[in-house]
Write an enzyme that holds these catalytic residues in place. Structure first.
Site, PDB file in Angstrom:
ATOM      1  N   SER A 134       0.628  -1.137  -0.027  1.00 38.53           N
ATOM      2  CA  SER A 134      -0.076  -0.129   0.037  1.00 38.53           C
ATOM      3  C   SER A 134       1.004   1.395  -0.052  1.00 38.53           C
ATOM      4  CB  SER A 134      -1.208   0.071   1.336  1.00 38.53           C
ATOM      5  OG  SER A 134      -2.011   0.806   1.320  1.00 38.53           O
ATOM      6  N   ASP A 170      -9.268  -6.236  -4.585  1.00 34.87           N
ATOM      7  CA  ASP A 170      -8.612  -4.924  -4.249  1.00 34.87           C
ATOM      8  C   ASP A 170      -9.553  -3.999  -4.916  1.00 34.87           C
ATOM      9  OD1 ASP A 170      -7.067  -2.849  -3.038  1.00 34.87           O
ATOM     10  OD2 ASP A 170      -5.229  -4.347  -3.602  1.00 34.87           O
ATOM     11  N   HIS A 205      -7.284  -6.171  -0.141  1.00 34.76           N
ATOM     12  CA  HIS A 205      -6.047  -5.398   0.002  1.00 34.76           C
ATOM     13  C   HIS A 205      -5.414  -5.538   1.290  1.00 34.76           C
ATOM     14  CE1 HIS A 205      -4.048  -1.516  -0.392  1.00 34.76           C
ATOM     15  NE2 HIS A 205      -4.089  -1.273   0.909  1.00 34.76           N
TER      16      HIS A 205
END
Length: 306
Positions: free
Chosen positions: A150, A235, A267
């Site tokens: 991320s 995601d 995610h």
């Protein structure tokens, strides 16, 4: 052009999980990272809290360095949390798998927003990687591999654009590859969202700190690197788009990069699952570093002593 509300929804990972609700998936993520990192500290030799700067969070943890041979590759993990959450204390969950396979693991911490802005965070991570490269040189490591999730993938991608010979007198060729998981490579869509509230980035700042702005430098220093750009198939669409377009841009620049879509992950568990030996991304990392999952720590100790 997308509205503020549309962008905030598109870049809010907890709203897109296929497994559980927003609050539950975040709590489960924190628990998985924490439990996995606590286990790592119990079962692997570790050196906790090396300082690379003056602040409390400018520290990194090293796992396996006392047990593994000096030429063992070094896997560097940079945590996510939208530059304002999480930390190195819960960033060693992959250690048991990777140390068993023969890699030293370094978990990097950095100051979080709003205490630090994006320029400061990038500068701190650069300093941390400099320390790791010096460590790798001193040990005679076969190579350093950067990984981020991320926000951490954004930071790891920026580290690929650095001239380390100029920064540390260590050749950029010591960084052999990288795994970028569910990253943000263009920060400009975030400027007018709640994500930017603690960071307070301007458009100019977002452009300057976006990996897509530094593709030429990444290409210059990554000629012999192998990169993997990955995301979970559940995601967010914007993260899928950013990953796909960034990987395509890397390929266009002549960089050996592979796009991976990880089945049945979102995610959060796309990175959590690095705790598992049989997980596809765990296997990809092991292959990336030219290691063998069947090589145990005891075997490697014996080889080092012979």
């Amino acid at each position: 052009m997308a509205s503020k509300e549309e962008l905030e929804h598109a870049y809010s990972p907890s709203r897109w999980s296929h497994r559980m609700g927003p609050d539950d998936v975040i709590n489960a993520h924190i628990k998985a990272l924490t439990d996995g990192s606590n286990k790592a500290k119990e079962c692997t030799d570790c050196e906790i809290g090396f300082s690379y700067g003056l602040s409390e969070k400018e520290k990194y943890d090293v796992f396996g360095a006392q047990t593994l041979p000096g030429d063992a590759p070094i896997f560097v993990y940079i945590h996510g949390g939208y530059w304002s959450a999480l930390g190195r204390e819960m960033s060693s969950f992959m250690v048991p798998v990777l140390c068993k396979a023969g890699a030293v693991v370094v978990a990097v911490g950095y100051d979080l927003a709003p205490q630090a802005n994006m320029d400061v965070i990038v500068s701190q991570v650069k300093k941390a990687v400099s320390f790791v490269l010096t460590l790798a040189t001193r040990r005679g490591s076969s190579g350093v591999y950067l990984c981020g999730h991320s926000a951490g993938a954004h930071l790891a991608a920026l580290m690929l654009s650095q001239n380390w010979l100029q920064e540390t007198m260590v050749s950029h060729s010591l960084i052999k590859g990288g795994l970028l998981v569910s990253g943000v490579y263009d920060l400009t869509p975030l400027v007018n969202t709640y994500i930017n509230d603690p960071l307070k980035m301007t458009q100019e700042n977002a452009v300057r700190n976006s990996p897509v702005t530094h593709l030429d430098k990444i290409a210059e220093f990554s000629e012999k690197r192998r990169l993997i750009v990955a995301y979970g198939d559940h995601d967010r669409p914007e993260f899928k788009r950013q990953s796909t377009e960034f990987n395509s841009a890397l390929l266009y620049k002549g960089i050996l990069s592979t796009l991976m879509v990880i089945a049945d992950t979102d995610h959060f568990n796309v990175i959590e699952n690095l705790r598992l030996e049989e997980y596809s991304l765990s296997q990809e990392i092991i292959n990336l570093m030219n290691l063998n999952i069947d090589t145990t720590l005891d075997q490697m100790q014996s080889a080092n002593l012979s």
